[in-house]
Design an enzyme around this catalytic site. Structure first.
Site, mmCIF file in Angstrom:
data_model
loop_
_atom_site.group_PDB
_atom_site.id
_atom_site.type_symbol
_atom_site.label_atom_id
_atom_site.label_comp_id
_atom_site.label_asym_id
_atom_site.label_seq_id
_atom_site.Cartn_x
_atom_site.Cartn_y
_atom_site.Cartn_z
ATOM 1 N N ASN A 163 0.856 -1.184 0.000
ATOM 2 C CA ASN A 163 0.000 0.000 0.000
ATOM 3 C C ASN A 163 0.889 1.230 0.000
ATOM 4 O O ASN A 163 1.391 1.661 1.038
ATOM 5 C CB ASN A 163 -0.914 -0.013 1.229
ATOM 6 C CG ASN A 163 -1.941 -1.122 1.165
ATOM 7 O OD1 ASN A 163 -2.909 -1.043 0.427
ATOM 8 N ND2 ASN A 163 -1.702 -2.186 1.936
ATOM 9 N N GLU A 164 1.089 1.772 -1.189
ATOM 10 C CA GLU A 164 2.000 2.883 -1.372
ATOM 11 C C GLU A 164 1.373 4.186 -0.894
ATOM 12 O O GLU A 164 0.159 4.251 -0.635
ATOM 13 C CB GLU A 164 2.364 3.008 -2.854
ATOM 14 C CG GLU A 164 3.028 1.773 -3.447
ATOM 15 C CD GLU A 164 4.484 1.615 -3.026
ATOM 16 O OE1 GLU A 164 4.881 2.197 -1.998
ATOM 17 O OE2 GLU A 164 5.235 0.909 -3.722
ATOM 18 N N PRO A 165 2.181 5.262 -0.747
ATOM 19 C CA PRO A 165 1.619 6.570 -0.409
ATOM 20 C C PRO A 165 0.458 6.927 -1.332
ATOM 21 O O PRO A 165 0.540 6.755 -2.552
ATOM 22 C CB PRO A 165 2.810 7.515 -0.620
ATOM 23 C CG PRO A 165 3.997 6.661 -0.324
ATOM 24 C CD PRO A 165 3.646 5.293 -0.849
ATOM 25 N N SER A 167 -2.580 5.497 -0.733
ATOM 26 C CA SER A 167 -3.583 4.452 -0.487
ATOM 27 C C SER A 167 -4.591 4.963 0.542
ATOM 28 O O SER A 167 -4.223 5.645 1.501
ATOM 29 C CB SER A 167 -2.913 3.174 0.035
ATOM 30 O OG SER A 167 -2.014 2.662 -0.921
ATOM 31 N N THR A 182 9.976 2.193 -3.813
ATOM 32 C CA THR A 182 9.807 0.793 -3.442
ATOM 33 C C THR A 182 10.566 -0.107 -4.410
ATOM 34 O O THR A 182 11.238 -1.067 -4.000
ATOM 35 C CB THR A 182 8.318 0.415 -3.445
ATOM 36 O OG1 THR A 182 7.630 1.232 -2.491
ATOM 37 C CG2 THR A 182 8.114 -1.049 -3.090
#
Length: 637
Positions: A163-165, A167, A182
């Site tokens: 869950n990347e920035p 999300s 990432t």
């Protein structure tokens, strides 16, 4: 060992319950026992224990302990159902990069869990199948009553799972595009960023938040900043881990290095009255000096009072006395004589004057860490007449690009045009490399050639620095020689090799890499091998060990804090240029390294900037102005 806060006031800035342990092993032991306790409790109740599991280097020791509990008969996994957080997409389940393979190797192949109770996102699906698959994954979690304990790591961007920035709090299992940071962090596992998949299937933040209990783990200084943001910062989508502040039963379990930026650790005087000692006073004065932009000798009583250190002034008597003590202590760390200055009073110097010359042994985890991290000090030791030895602990072979092998073999075959055996081997190697898949483990021949390339570069750097070739020791510790990023555990053989070298050379001083932020973990294992060999020598009552000093330097990833440095070696412009030239001898790592970590600069650029920053910080505190400095911490064993 767990480091307990003194009282509730100490943790007043923390919005998540945070357990700090001295090291990752004791922290992993705690987490493994939490999981085992749940499994055993559910068995007694005749219920399923549902675990949410993570991959990566962080939870591996937890899995080791769980396997150990099973083999000891303390634990059965017959009643356990697992759901993994994520998987790269696309990803063949049999690939060495597959999280399914990772889980099998680290846990499932060694315990009695039922295969049908194991759930790992399938990266081999077609894109059209993913939406329904993700919905089914969510439904399976709900059908077993939800996740009892969810294990998490944390990424440098604050991502949990993938869950990347950006999300959302309510996001569910889905296909996501990976952030470049990432992918850069994963580049080492895939032998280059270009080989890292651009997408992944991940549980959503909402799925994770649905777990009855969450345990997030983090180890090392490299995670300290993001842990600080997640625990004490504001909740924001740009740092998904901050959403965990909403969860009613979430624990962060971290080692002391990952906790180092938390207020109660970094600046305890801001949260409660401290029990002051010399080390804490030095740390506080340096922090206050840097916070206010004042030299240490300019700090006033009012400055200390305003920043929560009134009781320190009351205890010592005046700011002037504190300032002078800390100033003198800092000044005594600075020396141009890393091997000790002969025929001089050494009572205020970090190293002893005698004996002279000393036998100095530098342990270098990879074949270039010596010159990258302490090249200026190495040059100074040689220039001042000490007997300098360098022990290259690993071959570093996985960090060599395939093209380098072809280039060197072309040269070798041109030199020996009549050597049919060499030509045949070259043809075989070239065929292997032409058909090699991204991330595939090299053949033994290729591994050997890559190791020889790095050995040649290390010898070139030694010659340039004035270290005798016979004083370069290539240990090739067995734990490293897997051909893959994942290494074997440290073995008795690794320790014995280190022990034998130490006992043969009987050094008066040892330099070793104390950099625990190395993203691949090799530095950690190499340091452990030195520590264990030293302990074995101590246990064997070897005489020379009592008169040996051990100095720890930091590698390409992070520098010691000024407050921790016990020896600082100034580097002038001429020696900085020589240091860079020594780094340039490692040409296979020049321009573009196989494992750059999260910093895209070349290693020589990182080293130069770090050394200059250290000198600038010393100067700002009121010390003399130097071009650059290398810092060391003494290890007492």
């Amino acid at each position: 060992m767990k480091l307990e806060p003194l009282d509730t006031e100490t943790v007043k800035f923390e919005k998540i319950n945070t357990h700090i342990y001295e090291d990752s092993e004791s922290a992993s032991w705690y987490v493994a026992n939490e999981i085992a306790g749940l499994i055993n409790q559910k068995q007694q109740e005749g219920k399923k224990a549902v675990l949410g599991l993570a991959t990566g280097s962080t939870p591996t020791k937890v899995y080791d302990y769980l396997v150990q509990f099973y083999k000891e008969g303390r634990l059965s996994f017959k009643n356990v159902v697992t759901f993994n957080l994520d998987e790269y997409f696309p990803m063949d389940p049999t690939s060495i990069h597959s999280y399914k393979r990772f889980m099998n190797e680290h846990l499932f192949d060694h315990i009695d869990i039922e295969p049908y109770n194991v759930h790992i996102p399938d990266g081999s699906l077609s894109k059209d199948e993913i939406r329904k698959y993700c919905m089914d994954y969510e439904e399976k979690i709900q059908n077993v009553g939800g996740i009892d304990i969810q294990i998490l790591g944390i990424g440098r961007t604050g991502h949990i799972g993938f869950n990347e920035p950006g999300s959302s709090l309510n996001s569910k299992t889905r296909l996501v595009r990976l952030d470049r940071v990432t992918r850069l962090d994963a580049a080492s596992d895939f032998f280059g960023e270009e080989n890292v998949p651009k997408r992944a299937i991940t549980m959503g933040v909402g799925t994770i938040m649905g777990a009855k209990k969450i345990i997030l783990m983090a180890w090392g200084e490299g995670k300290s900043n993001i842990i600080y943001q997640a625990v004490e910062g504001k909740i924001k989508e740009s740092v998904p881990a901050t959403f965990l502040q909403h969860h009613e039963n979430c624990d962060f379990v971290v080692d002391s290095a990952a906790a180092s930026n938390l207020t109660r650790i970094k600046t305890p005087w801001l949260v409660t009255e401290c029990e002051w000692n010399d080390k804490l006073i030095k740390k506080a004065a340096i922090w206050l000096s840097e916070t206010l932009g004042k030299a240490i000798l300019k700090l006033t009583n009012e400055d200390y009072n305003e920043y929560g250190m009134g009781n320190l002034i009351a205890e010592i008597g005046s700011a002037e006395q504190i300032n002078l003590n800390v100033f003198n202590e800092l000044q005594h760390t600075i020396t141009g004589w890393p091997g000790g200055k002969p025929n001089a009073d050494d009572s205020q110097r970090p190293e002893r004057a005698e004996p002279f010359p000393k036998t100095s042994l530098i342990f270098s985890p990879h074949p270039d860490d010596d010159v990258i991290s302490m090249g200026g000090t190495l040059l100074r030791l040689v220039d001042q007449g000490h007997h300098v030895h360098v022990a290259y602990q690993t071959s570093g072979n996985i960090a060599v690009f395939d093209d380098e092998v072809i280039r060197f073999l072309d040269f070798a075959t041109d030199i020996q045009q009549e050597n049919k055996e060499l030509k045949k081997k070259f043809k075989e190697v070239r065929k292997f490399l032409a058909n090699k898949k991204p991330g595939e483990v090299d053949s033994p021949e290729v591994q050997q050639f890559k190791g020889l390339i790095r050995k040649g570069e290390a010898l070139a750097a030694c010659r340039y620095c004035g270290v005798k070739e016979e004083n370069a020791h290539f240990l090739n510790l067995p734990f490293y020689e897997t051909g893959a990023v994942r290494k074997k555990p440290l073995s008795d053989e690794d320790i014995q090799i280190t022990y034998d070298l130490l006992n043969r050379l009987k050094p008066h001083q040892i330099f070793a890499a104390g950099d625990l932020s190395d993203p691949h973990g090799t530095h950690r294992v190499c340091l452990d091998s030195v520590f264990r060999a030293l302990q074995k020598l101590k246990d064997d009552r070897v005489d020379w060990i009592r008169n040996c000093y051990v100095w720890l330097y930091r590698g390409a990833w992070q520098e010691w804090d000024i407050a921790d440095m016990e020896m600082a070696i100034p580097i002038g412009p001429k020696d900085m240029a020589r240091k860079k030239n020594a780094i340039f001898k490692h040409q296979s790592q020049k321009d573009s390294a196989m494992f750059p970590g999260n910093d895209e600069r070349e290693f020589w650029q990182r080293a130069e900037q770090r050394n200059k920053d250290t000198a600038n910080r010393y100067n700002a505190l009121g010390m003399a102005e130097y071009e650059a400095m290398e810092g060391f911490v003494r290890y007492h064993f």
